[in-house]
Scaffold this active site. Structure first.
Site, PDB file in Angstrom:
ATOM      1  N   HIS A  27      46.623  18.921  30.379  1.00 13.24           N
ATOM      2  CA  HIS A  27      47.335  17.837  30.778  1.00 13.24           C
ATOM      3  C   HIS A  27      48.649  17.790  30.313  1.00 13.24           C
ATOM      4  O   HIS A  27      49.303  18.813  30.626  1.00 13.24           O
ATOM      5  CB  HIS A  27      46.301  16.692  30.147  1.00 13.24           C
ATOM      6  CG  HIS A  27      46.467  15.133  30.725  1.00 13.24           C
ATOM      7  ND1 HIS A  27      47.254  15.047  31.985  1.00 13.24           N
ATOM      8  CD2 HIS A  27      46.108  13.947  30.440  1.00 13.24           C
ATOM      9  CE1 HIS A  27      47.265  13.688  32.343  1.00 13.24           C
ATOM     10  NE2 HIS A  27      46.596  13.150  31.263  1.00 13.24           N
ATOM     11  N   HIS A  48      46.827  21.727  40.143  1.00 16.50           N
ATOM     12  CA  HIS A  48      46.679  20.502  39.922  1.00 16.50           C
ATOM     13  C   HIS A  48      45.526  20.071  40.420  1.00 16.50           C
ATOM     14  O   HIS A  48      45.013  20.540  41.693  1.00 16.50           O
ATOM     15  CB  HIS A  48      47.934  19.535  40.432  1.00 16.50           C
ATOM     16  CG  HIS A  48      47.898  18.083  39.869  1.00 16.50           C
ATOM     17  ND1 HIS A  48      47.038  17.033  40.431  1.00 16.50           N
ATOM     18  CD2 HIS A  48      48.596  17.519  38.869  1.00 16.50           C
ATOM     19  CE1 HIS A  48      47.617  16.136  39.680  1.00 16.50           C
ATOM     20  NE2 HIS A  48      48.531  16.352  38.781  1.00 16.50           N
ATOM     21  N   ASP A  52      54.851  19.678  34.944  1.00 20.40           N
ATOM     22  CA  ASP A  52      54.957  20.096  33.624  1.00 20.40           C
ATOM     23  C   ASP A  52      55.981  21.741  33.788  1.00 20.40           C
ATOM     24  O   ASP A  52      56.430  21.902  32.717  1.00 20.40           O
ATOM     25  CB  ASP A  52      53.882  20.564  32.909  1.00 20.40           C
ATOM     26  CG  ASP A  52      53.235  19.110  32.347  1.00 20.40           C
ATOM     27  OD1 ASP A  52      54.097  18.287  32.059  1.00 20.40           O
ATOM     28  OD2 ASP A  52      52.053  19.001  32.426  1.00 20.40           O
TER      29      ASP A  52
HETATM   30  N1  ACO Z   1      46.564  29.733  36.628  1.00 19.13           N
HETATM   31  C1  ACO Z   1      45.898  30.488  37.158  1.00 19.13           C
HETATM   32  N2  ACO Z   1      44.784  29.884  37.650  1.00 19.13           N
HETATM   33  C2  ACO Z   1      44.381  29.027  38.052  1.00 19.13           C
HETATM   34  C3  ACO Z   1      45.297  27.717  37.729  1.00 19.13           C
HETATM   35  C4  ACO Z   1      46.407  28.078  36.790  1.00 19.13           C
HETATM   36  N3  ACO Z   1      47.271  27.425  36.173  1.00 19.13           N
HETATM   37  N4  ACO Z   1      44.882  26.676  37.686  1.00 19.13           N
HETATM   38  C5  ACO Z   1      43.794  26.656  38.396  1.00 19.13           C
HETATM   39  N5  ACO Z   1      43.443  27.996  38.735  1.00 19.13           N
HETATM   40  C6  ACO Z   1      42.478  28.631  39.157  1.00 19.13           C
HETATM   41  C7  ACO Z   1      40.819  28.731  38.541  1.00 19.13           C
HETATM   42  O1  ACO Z   1      40.617  29.676  37.529  1.00 19.13           O
HETATM   43  C8  ACO Z   1      40.013  28.371  39.693  1.00 19.13           C
HETATM   44  O2  ACO Z   1      39.670  29.530  40.128  1.00 19.13           O
HETATM   45  P1  ACO Z   1      38.338  30.435  40.577  1.00 19.13           P
HETATM   46  O3  ACO Z   1      38.065  29.426  41.842  1.00 19.13           O
HETATM   47  O4  ACO Z   1      38.608  31.622  41.188  1.00 19.13           O
HETATM   48  O5  ACO Z   1      37.476  30.079  39.477  1.00 19.13           O
HETATM   49  C9  ACO Z   1      40.763  27.517  40.708  1.00 19.13           C
HETATM   50  O6  ACO Z   1      42.272  27.807  40.524  1.00 19.13           O
HETATM   51  C10 ACO Z   1      40.352  26.136  40.663  1.00 19.13           C
HETATM   52  O7  ACO Z   1      40.692  25.504  39.215  1.00 19.13           O
HETATM   53  P2  ACO Z   1      40.094  24.632  38.573  1.00 19.13           P
HETATM   54  O8  ACO Z   1      40.133  24.855  37.002  1.00 19.13           O
HETATM   55  O9  ACO Z   1      38.736  24.495  39.213  1.00 19.13           O
HETATM   56  O10 ACO Z   1      41.021  23.292  38.876  1.00 19.13           O
HETATM   57  P3  ACO Z   1      41.095  21.741  38.335  1.00 19.13           P
HETATM   58  O11 ACO Z   1      41.335  20.902  39.235  1.00 19.13           O
HETATM   59  O12 ACO Z   1      39.631  21.760  37.420  1.00 19.13           O
HETATM   60  O13 ACO Z   1      42.102  22.058  37.256  1.00 19.13           O
HETATM   61  C11 ACO Z   1      44.327  22.213  35.843  1.00 19.13           C
HETATM   62  C12 ACO Z   1      43.384  21.474  37.411  1.00 19.13           C
HETATM   63  C13 ACO Z   1      43.557  21.757  34.719  1.00 19.13           C
HETATM   64  C14 ACO Z   1      45.495  21.397  36.137  1.00 19.13           C
HETATM   65  C15 ACO Z   1      44.359  23.473  36.113  1.00 19.13           C
HETATM   66  O14 ACO Z   1      45.136  24.034  37.414  1.00 19.13           O
HETATM   67  C16 ACO Z   1      45.217  24.349  35.166  1.00 19.13           C
HETATM   68  O15 ACO Z   1      44.567  24.618  34.116  1.00 19.13           O
HETATM   69  N6  ACO Z   1      46.501  24.242  35.142  1.00 19.13           N
HETATM   70  C17 ACO Z   1      47.389  24.750  33.975  1.00 19.13           C
HETATM   71  C18 ACO Z   1      47.688  23.696  32.982  1.00 19.13           C
HETATM   72  C19 ACO Z   1      48.616  22.603  33.376  1.00 19.13           C
HETATM   73  O16 ACO Z   1      49.704  23.305  33.991  1.00 19.13           O
HETATM   74  N7  ACO Z   1      48.319  21.316  33.376  1.00 19.13           N
HETATM   75  C20 ACO Z   1      48.890  20.217  33.868  1.00 19.13           C
HETATM   76  C21 ACO Z   1      48.546  19.610  35.048  1.00 19.13           C
HETATM   77  S1  ACO Z   1      49.845  18.257  35.479  1.00 19.13           S
HETATM   78  C22 ACO Z   1      49.287  17.156  34.320  1.00 19.13           C
HETATM   79  O17 ACO Z   1      48.421  16.820  33.636  1.00 19.13           O
HETATM   80  C23 ACO Z   1      50.498  16.426  33.747  1.00 19.13           C
END
Ligand code: ACO
Length: 436
Positions: free
Chosen positions: A268, A307, A363
């Site tokens: 987050h 996201h 971010d």
């Molecule tokens: N890098 C690589 N792969 C990713 C990323 C990433 N940053 N984010 C998601 N994916 C992939 C997952 O591995 C998944 O792949 P799969 O379908 O092959 O298993 C797919 O994309 C969907 O990802 P989920 O984890 O199901 O997406 P969710 O909506 O639960 O997660 C989140 C959202 C937590 C923001 C995620 O994208 C992430 O971890 N990003 C990196 C951390 C980040 O930047 N967080 C800040 C978010 S903005 C905020 O909160 C202010």
């Protein structure tokens, strides 16, 4: 004529149920009517991580994740970032309308006159280890304010709520600056009422021996715009924490501490700190393709990418990229910018990221700006928490005054054992263990 209802047939019984569809949703509680036998509990909806569940009605923030749209109270974020001050936007987010000059002057006066912290906060700060993370200090100190303002627990009283809202918005920068100066071993700086919200924050962070601190206007405006972009973001993880904890009628200081705790996680608001760590791990441009390859192979995530709601470019990230140019014009470029831009360019052309609709989020670039302004990475999430306090409080107030809201209490699907017949006494269990 199509009717605005959903009909569901339970194949176990052959019975059909009809539920109203309102605002594109059906009520989960209606499904409880679906039973196999009369004394059944009724059907529940299973939705881990709330992937498809609306937990409230809200008129504060609108997001269209597919089109990359963000609005506070109906105003596009781009216009607010261009024309408003942070406290003007805070007023809008909290009260639902933009203030006129008189209202804004009163509001600014009220916030400015609540920035002082109780002197005992200094002693409290001294208790932290020299290397304590500023986010931990912020969270603990804001929680400690519940003991300074015990009357804040009268959350059903609107005047009392408003007083605590003003105090929290005013004191968050003071606590943040105190935690920053504590981590550097510098003496604390008291607020200066002549300065704007962000200038005063910069004053409390960076004033040394000069009689009056003067912030660079471009950097102060950049921080102001970053604060506007972070003010609210509807039902994200920390806001949901704020609402859930607040639903027990907990003191708002403890609610904000809970929300800030949720924000601190790397998935987050903690992601901005992680982005800088990730960029530090990439020594040069040539190393980027291998780094992306590792991410695609499941070895870590590209921090600052992806996201839950945005399946398009995060509009805040687009605005932040513009601010970066202005800031780097003053501070000189952040050497990591080129790596970040190249990382983004390669990722946006890569099938893995395209298929999953992974774009830079708020971010990805904010940390580069914070670092250029002079913050160390440990402060980045604190800088997120200050403006987001406005959104948390607006959402908390909306939750408290919503007659449909009750204490948050999800259901579960129990998967453990049931009705074990006999409790084996400890001595017998020890004997069993000795046999193995
Ligand atoms: N890098 C690589 N792969 C990713 C990323 C990433 N940053 N984010 C998601 N994916 C992939 C997952 O591995 C998944 O792949 P799969 O379908 O092959 O298993 C797919 O994309 C969907 O990802 P989920 O984890 O199901 O997406 P969710 O909506 O639960 O997660 C989140 C959202 C937590 C923001 C995620 O994208 C992430 O971890 N990003 C990196 C951390 C980040 O930047 N967080 C800040 C978010 S903005 C905020 O909160 C202010």
């Amino acid at each position: 004529m199509p009717s605005n209802t959903l009909s569901v047939t339970d194949d176990r019984t052959g019975r059909t149920y009809t539920f109203p569809i309102e605002d594109g949703t059906v009520r989960a509680a209606d499904f409880r009517r679906i039973k196999e036998k009369d004394d059944d509990f009724g059907l529940m909806l299973y939705d881990p991580a709330f992937m498809n569940t609306a937990s409230c009605r809200s008129n504060i923030t609108f997001i269209d994740g597919d089109r990359g749209i963000l609005e506070y109270r109906g105003y596009p974020i781009e216009q607010l970032a261009e024309h408003c001050t942070f406290l003007e936007v805070a007023y809008l987010v909290l009260f639902g309308k933009l203030p006129n000059s008189k209202e804004l002057d009163n509001w600014v006066f009220e916030i400015t006159h609540h920035t002082m912290l109780h002197e005992s906060t200094k002693t409290f700060m001294e208790g932290f280890r020299y290397d304590a993370h500023p986010m931990s200090m912020l969270i603990s100190t804001v929680a400690a304010l519940a003991s300074v303002y015990p009357q804040a627990s009268h959350v059903q009283d609107p005047d009392n709520r408003l007083l605590q809202i003003k105090r929290l918005i005013a004191k968050m920068p003071s606590i943040a600056a105190m935690s920053y100066r504590r981590s550097l071993g510098f003496p604390y700086v008291y607020p200066d009422n002549d300065l704007s919200y962000t200038e005063n924050f910069m004053n409390m962070l960076w004033k040394m021996v000069e009689p009056k601190y003067a912030a660079n206007p471009i950097l102060a405006r950049a921080l102001e715009v970053l604060f506007i972009l972070h003010a609210d973001h509807e039902q994200n993880c920390s806001t949901s924490a704020m609402r859930a904890v607040g639903s027990a009628l907990t003191s708002p200081y403890l609610c904000v501490a809970s929300a800030a705790s949720a924000l601190s996680g790397p998935l987050h608001g903690g992601a901005n700190e992680e982005v800088i760590r990730m960029l530090d791990e990439i020594p040069n441009m040539a190393a980027i393709p291998a780094y992306i390859q590792n991410v695609k192979a499941g070895k870590g995530r590209l921090m600052g990418f992806g996201h839950r709601v945005y399946k398009n470019y995060d509009p805040r990230a687009a605005l932040i990229k513009k601010i970066a140019d202005q800031v780097f014009g003053v501070t000189g470029p952040n050497p990591k910018l080129d790596i970040a831009l190249e990382l983004e360019r390669i990722a946006l052309q890569d099938e893995y990221f395209i298929a999953r609709k992974l774009y830079p989020n708020v971010d990805f670039y904010s940390g580069l700006i914070y670092q250029a302004i002079g913050f160390k990475p440990e402060m980045f999430t604190v800088l997120f928490a200050i403006p987001r306090t406005v959104g948390w409080l607006a959402q908390w107030q909306e939750m408290i005054t919503d007659p449909e809201q009750k204490i948050t209490r999800p259901r579960q699907i129990y998967t453990g054992p049931r009705a074990l017949k006999r409790l084996v006494p400890l001595a017998e269990r020890d004997m069993e263990a000795a046999k193995v």
